[in-house]
Each structure stands twice: as structure tokens, then as C-alpha cells.
Design an enzyme around this catalytic site. Structure first.
Site, PDB file in Angstrom:
ATOM      1  CB  ALA A 157      -0.993  -0.090   1.288  1.00  9.12           C
TER       2      ALA A 157
ATOM      3  CG  PHE B 269       3.527   2.629  -6.001  1.00 10.08           C
ATOM      4  CD1 PHE B 269       4.754   2.915  -6.087  1.00 10.08           C
ATOM      5  CD2 PHE B 269       2.857   2.530  -7.231  1.00 10.08           C
ATOM      6  CE1 PHE B 269       5.595   3.080  -7.352  1.00 10.08           C
ATOM      7  CE2 PHE B 269       3.714   2.791  -8.504  1.00 10.08           C
ATOM      8  CZ  PHE B 269       4.844   3.035  -8.382  1.00 10.08           C
TER       9      PHE B 269
ATOM     10  CG  ASN C 202       6.407   7.241   3.691  1.00 16.34           C
ATOM     11  OD1 ASN C 202       5.538   7.946   4.206  1.00 16.34           O
ATOM     12  ND2 ASN C 202       6.543   6.006   4.115  1.00 16.34           N
TER      13      ASN C 202
ATOM     14  N   GLY D  45       1.569  10.926   5.064  1.00 15.44           N
ATOM     15  CA  GLY D  45       0.660  11.340   5.803  1.00 15.44           C
ATOM     16  C   GLY D  45      -0.482  11.188   5.310  1.00 15.44           C
ATOM     17  CG  PHE D  46      -2.918   8.141   5.552  1.00 15.75           C
ATOM     18  CD1 PHE D  46      -2.159   7.410   5.196  1.00 15.75           C
ATOM     19  CD2 PHE D  46      -3.820   8.067   6.526  1.00 15.75           C
ATOM     20  CE1 PHE D  46      -2.077   6.113   6.345  1.00 15.75           C
ATOM     21  CE2 PHE D  46      -3.656   7.032   7.637  1.00 15.75           C
ATOM     22  CZ  PHE D  46      -2.756   6.134   7.244  1.00 15.75           C
TER      23      PHE D  46
ATOM     24  CG  ASN E 274      -2.639   1.957   7.603  1.00 16.12           C
ATOM     25  OD1 ASN E 274      -1.983   1.725   8.540  1.00 16.12           O
ATOM     26  ND2 ASN E 274      -2.244   2.779   6.724  1.00 16.12           N
TER      27      ASN E 274
ATOM     28  CB  SER F 145       0.186   5.420   8.743  1.00 18.79           C
ATOM     29  OG  SER F 145       1.160   6.484   8.564  1.00 18.79           O
TER      30      SER F 145
ATOM     31  CG  ASN G 106       4.167   9.286   8.178  1.00 25.77           C
ATOM     32  OD1 ASN G 106       5.283   9.607   9.140  1.00 25.77           O
ATOM     33  ND2 ASN G 106       4.428   8.200   7.025  1.00 25.77           N
ATOM     34  CB  THR G 107      -2.223   9.654  10.641  1.00 24.29           C
ATOM     35  OG1 THR G 107      -2.246   9.389   9.230  1.00 24.29           O
ATOM     36  CG2 THR G 107      -3.496  10.152  11.110  1.00 24.29           C
TER      37      THR G 107
ATOM     38  CE  LYS H 240       1.207  -1.889   5.708  1.00 21.81           C
ATOM     39  NZ  LYS H 240       1.362  -1.484   4.458  1.00 21.81           N
TER      40      LYS H 240
ATOM     41  CG  ASN I  13       2.594   0.798   7.846  1.00 24.58           C
ATOM     42  OD1 ASN I  13       3.404   1.469   7.289  1.00 24.58           O
ATOM     43  ND2 ASN I  13       1.297   1.033   7.759  1.00 24.58           N
ATOM     44  CB  THR I  14       7.471   2.656   7.440  1.00 26.64           C
ATOM     45  OG1 THR I  14       6.382   3.316   8.175  1.00 26.64           O
ATOM     46  CG2 THR I  14       7.291   2.716   6.081  1.00 26.64           C
TER      47      THR I  14
HETATM   48  C1  LIG Z   1       6.295   6.219   0.122  1.00 31.26           C
HETATM   49  C2  LIG Z   1       5.708   5.299   0.976  1.00 31.26           C
HETATM   50  C3  LIG Z   1       4.112   5.506   1.289  1.00 31.26           C
HETATM   51  C4  LIG Z   1       3.418   4.403   2.020  1.00 31.26           C
HETATM   52  N1  LIG Z   1       2.212   4.664   2.178  1.00 31.26           N
HETATM   53  C5  LIG Z   1       1.426   3.752   2.860  1.00 31.26           C
HETATM   54  C6  LIG Z   1       0.073   3.887   2.983  1.00 31.26           C
HETATM   55  O1  LIG Z   1      -0.292   4.663   2.594  1.00 31.26           O
HETATM   56  N2  LIG Z   1      -0.593   2.876   3.680  1.00 31.26           N
HETATM   57  C7  LIG Z   1       0.182   1.826   4.178  1.00 31.26           C
HETATM   58  O2  LIG Z   1      -0.463   1.043   4.629  1.00 31.26           O
HETATM   59  N3  LIG Z   1       1.287   1.580   3.917  1.00 31.26           N
HETATM   60  C8  LIG Z   1       2.299   2.415   3.265  1.00 31.26           C
HETATM   61  N4  LIG Z   1       3.446   2.247   3.111  1.00 31.26           N
HETATM   62  C9  LIG Z   1       4.119   0.947   3.679  1.00 31.26           C
HETATM   63  C10 LIG Z   1       4.131  -0.011   2.669  1.00 31.26           C
HETATM   64  O3  LIG Z   1       2.951  -0.225   2.412  1.00 31.26           O
HETATM   65  C11 LIG Z   1       5.053  -1.088   3.429  1.00 31.26           C
HETATM   66  O4  LIG Z   1       4.345  -1.511   4.706  1.00 31.26           O
HETATM   67  C12 LIG Z   1       6.310  -0.556   4.008  1.00 31.26           C
HETATM   68  O5  LIG Z   1       6.890   0.337   3.031  1.00 31.26           O
HETATM   69  C13 LIG Z   1       7.337  -1.862   3.935  1.00 31.26           C
HETATM   70  O6  LIG Z   1       7.435  -2.331   2.805  1.00 31.26           O
HETATM   71  P1  LIG Z   1       8.932  -2.071   1.863  1.00 31.26           P
HETATM   72  O7  LIG Z   1      10.147  -2.188   2.669  1.00 31.26           O
HETATM   73  O8  LIG Z   1       8.691  -3.069   0.900  1.00 31.26           O
HETATM   74  O9  LIG Z   1       8.705  -0.895   1.188  1.00 31.26           O
HETATM   75  C14 LIG Z   1       4.327   3.279   2.582  1.00 31.26           C
HETATM   76  C15 LIG Z   1       5.767   3.154   2.136  1.00 31.26           C
HETATM   77  C16 LIG Z   1       6.299   3.805   1.397  1.00 31.26           C
HETATM   78  C17 LIG Z   1       7.703   3.869   1.275  1.00 31.26           C
END
Ligand SMILES: Cc1cc2nc3c(=O)[nH]c(=O)nc-3n(C[C@H](O)[C@H](O)[C@H](O)COP(=O)(O)O)c2cc1C
Length: 358
Positions: A74, A76, A123, A126-127, A185, A188, A190-191, A221, A250-251
Site C-alpha cells: 500500500a 504507491f 516517508n 501522511g495519507f 491501517n 502508519s 505519519n498520522t 496491518k 508497516n514502516t
Molecule cells: C512512500 C511510501 C508510502 C507508503 N504509504 C503507505 C500507506 O498509505 N498505507 C500503508 O498501509 N502503508 C504505506 N506504506 C508502507 C508500505 O506499504 C510497506 O508496508 C512498507 O514500506 C514496508 O515494505 P517495503 O520495505 O517493501 O517498502 C508506504 C511506504 C512508502 C515507502
């Protein structure tokens, strides 16, 4: 044709993209994907080049066929604008969002950074998204699309934590008949306050509400920054409350992972690999076989994807390493998985899922 398109190879595009500010590069890549979606010849060409469809990798979940187990994470495709282009990058499924009830701008820029030395991304988006109404129109245009689509939902930033359930209710109602699974979700970073919703009361309440509104499979998630035992407890609570599965992770907000980190936002990519795997493994140990597990976080090779599968993942997702390696990575993972399964004497991916616990 082949010659012209080879100029568009990811190695060439990356040289240009990496000179641009990351969010500008993302916008341009998005425009390219949207343009490609109007050109069937291009879609066919790239699908033939990158999409791996193999009997050993094909699985069925909730009435949908996943031709390969590697999906797009999610964030991208926040507005569902690139769905038709995703098979051409090789993905077996896609997850759109996070979408919020109302459109919102997201955090102030700059909010997206490459940690190039670390093969990682940070990143604080922030949605930023066009809201549920816009995404619903996108999905209505596509319906019925022969490709699994997850819809990742989140609350608006201005919605108070005490009102968060109302936002999720709006989103369950909006998407109850579209897409193939819904992801809550609350992980995150960022919220502000969102991760505080990762508690038993909220999880019980949100699944109860979601299940009353929709028959869609609902996933949770989670963040990688919890103690493993707390994360496992929350996942168990979710499954008991009716979750169809768990997506981990998530991150991370562990800025000690690198001296290059900013002190805000979430880190993804190579720096997250071990942290994400460790938490996923703890969840897999307890929940493999009891629910569908999706592993995401720093997956950058077939070996890493296979490690997640053996720890219990039915599906995996990739985001950050797509930026560093391009769509050939997705093909490499899928083809590599077939090789690894054969090497271990398996005839189908389902035999390897959770192999660590059998
Ligand atoms: C730029 C960016 C924006 C993201 N936006 C969301 C998001 O809107 N919702 C969400 O659940 N995860 C979001 N993620 C997290 C990814 O879906 C994923 O869980 C996380 O990046 C770990 O996977 P990766 O190491 O393969 O990137 C975002 C990640 C990145 C890099």
C-alpha cells in the site's frame, strides 16, 4: 519496437528518476503508468516481459485467483489510478490506498526521502489522497476486474481519535462491494495518534463494526515497532474478532537503524528487512494455519520472499525495493520462488507455506 522500449529500461529510467526529487519522480512514474494503461500494446508487451504465471505459484483466496504471490504494498497507488498497469510490472495483486473518507493533502513537503546508501526509503506522506469518493469512482469504472485488489483504509488526520470509528465506518460502507479485501491501517507513523488505536478495545470494536457492514475479508496491518508478544496478542485478538488475515509490517520509526535517518516518518526497504522478518516470524509461529498472513517489509529477493513464506506467509508484498530495482525484481522473485520450491521438493507453494512450523 523492442529497441525503442529498451530505452525505457528501468536502469535508464532510474538514472533520471534518482536525479529528481523523490516525490517528483513518483509523480512522473505515476503519469507513465496511467499513460501506459491507455495503450493495450504497451500493457501486453510489459506484461509478457515481467508477469510470471506458474501453476506452482497460483493460489485461491476468498474466491479470487492470485496468479503469483507477490503484490504491491500500500501507499504507491494511493488513489487507485494505476490498477490496470500493475500486472504489467509483474505483481500478482495490488493494494490501493491508504484512502481516507475525505480528500487530504498529507504532511508538508519534503516528506519523501531516499536513503540511497541503505537501499531504503523514509516517508512522512501522511495519507495524501483524493478521498473515498474519488477512489470509489475509479473502482466502479473497473468493476469486475480479473485481478485481486486490496483496499487499504485509514482515518483523516483531522478526525479525533475518539471519532476514528466513524471514519472507518464510512470507508467500510463505501467499499463494501468493491475490491477483494479491505485492510484496516492503524499502523502508519505519519498520522498523529493512529498507532494508539492498535489496542484490544479498538480492534474488537472495528472488526465487529466492519463485519456487520461487509462480507469482504478484512485484514489488519500492523507496525513493526511493537514488542513481539504485544503484536502477537493483537493479531490473535483480531483473528478472534473476525479478521481474515494480518499484514505485517508497516514502516518503522526506529531511527537508530542508520545515521542517515531523519527524526520523523517511517523507514522502509533494506533497513526494515530483519525487523519486519523477526516480527512476522513471531506472528507466523502463533497464527500460521489459523488465518491468512501477508508479509511485507524489505523484501528484495526470492530468498527473502521464501523465508517469509516458510515462516507462514501465503502472500508477500514489495514497495521500496521496486524503486531501487525496478519491475525485473518482481519477475526475479517469482521465478526464483519456483526454483526454490523445486529445490526443496515441493510441487506447489502451499506446501512451503509455514514449513518452519510443520
Ligand atoms: C512512500 C511510501 C508510502 C507508503 N504509504 C503507505 C500507506 O498509505 N498505507 C500503508 O498501509 N502503508 C504505506 N506504506 C508502507 C508500505 O506499504 C510497506 O508496508 C512498507 O514500506 C514496508 O515494505 P517495503 O520495505 O517493501 O517498502 C508506504 C511506504 C512508502 C515507502
Amino acid at each position: 519496437m523492442e529497441k525503442i522500449l529498451s530505452i525505457l529500461s528501468y536502469e535508464n529510467l532510474k538514472k533520471i528518476f534518482f536525479k529528481l526529487e523523490p516525490e517528483t519522480a513518483h509523480t512522473i512514474a505515476g503519469l507513465g503508468l496511467r499513460a501506459a494503461s491507455h495503450c493495450p500494446t504497451l500493457l501486453r508487451y510489459f506484461k509478457a516481459k515481467f508477469f510470471v504465471s506458474h501453476d506452482m505459484l497460483e493460489q485461491n483466496f476468498f474466491g479470487r485467483t492470485f496468479r503469483n504471490p507477490v503484490g504491491l504494498g500500500a501507499g504507491f497507488d494511493k488513489n487507485g489510478q494505476y490498477i490496470t498497469s500493475m500486472p504489467t510490472l509483474g505483481f500478482g495483486f495490488t493494494e490501493i490506498g491508504t484512502v481516507t473518507p475525505r480528500p487530504q493533502e498529507g504532511n508538508e513537503k519534503p516528506r519523501l526521502f531516499r536513503l540511497v546508501e541503505d537501499h531504503s526509503i523514509q516517508n512522512a506522506m501522511g495519507f495524501n489522497n483524493k478521498g473515498s469518493h474519488y477512489m470509489l469512482q475509479r473502482l466502479k469504472k473497473l468493476y469486475f476486474f480479473d485481478y485481486p485488489i486490496g483496499i487499504n483504509i485509514g482515518k483523516n488526520k483531522i478526525t479525533a481519535e475518539s471519532e476514528a470509528l466513524n471514519d472507518y465506518e464510512t470507508l467500510f460502507r463505501a467499499f463494501k462491494d468493491y475490491g477483494d479485501y479491505i485492510v484496516i491501517n492503524i499502523s502508519s507513523p505519519n498520522t498523529p495518534g493512529l498507532r494508539d488505536l492498535q489496542n484490544e478495545n479498538f480492534i474488537n470494536a472495528i472488526f465487529k463494526m466492519g463485519k456487520e457492514i461487509t462480507t469482504q475479508p478484512i485484514f489488519l496491518k500492523i507496525a513493526p515497532d511493537m514488542e513481539a508478544k504485544d503484536a502477537v496478542t493483537l493479531c490473535k485478538v483480531s483473528v478472534k474478532a473476525g479478521a481474515a488475515g494480518i499484514i505485517a509490517t508497516n514502516t518503522t520509526i526506529d531511527y537508530s537503524l542508520t545515521p542517515h535517518a531523519k527524526d520523523f516518518g517511517g523507514i522502509s526497504g533494506a533497513l526494515l528487512t530483519e525487523k519486519s522478518y523477526t516480527l512476522f516470524r513471531a506472528i507466523g509461529k502463533e497464527l500460521y494455519g489459523k488465518t491468512i498472513l501477508i508479509s511485507v517489509g524489505g523484501i528484495d529477493s526470492a530468498e527473502e520472499a521464501y523465508r517469509r513464506i516458510k515462516a507462514g506467509a501465503s502472500l508477500v508484498q514489495v514497495y521500496s525495493m521496486l524503486i531501487y530495482k525496478g519491475p525485473s525484481l518482481i519477475k526475479e522473485i517469482n521465478e526464483g520462488l519456483v526454483g526454490l520450491l523445486k529445490k526443496d521438493g515441493y510441487s506447489h507453494i502451499s506446501e512451503a507455506i509455514g514449513a518452519d512450523w510443520k
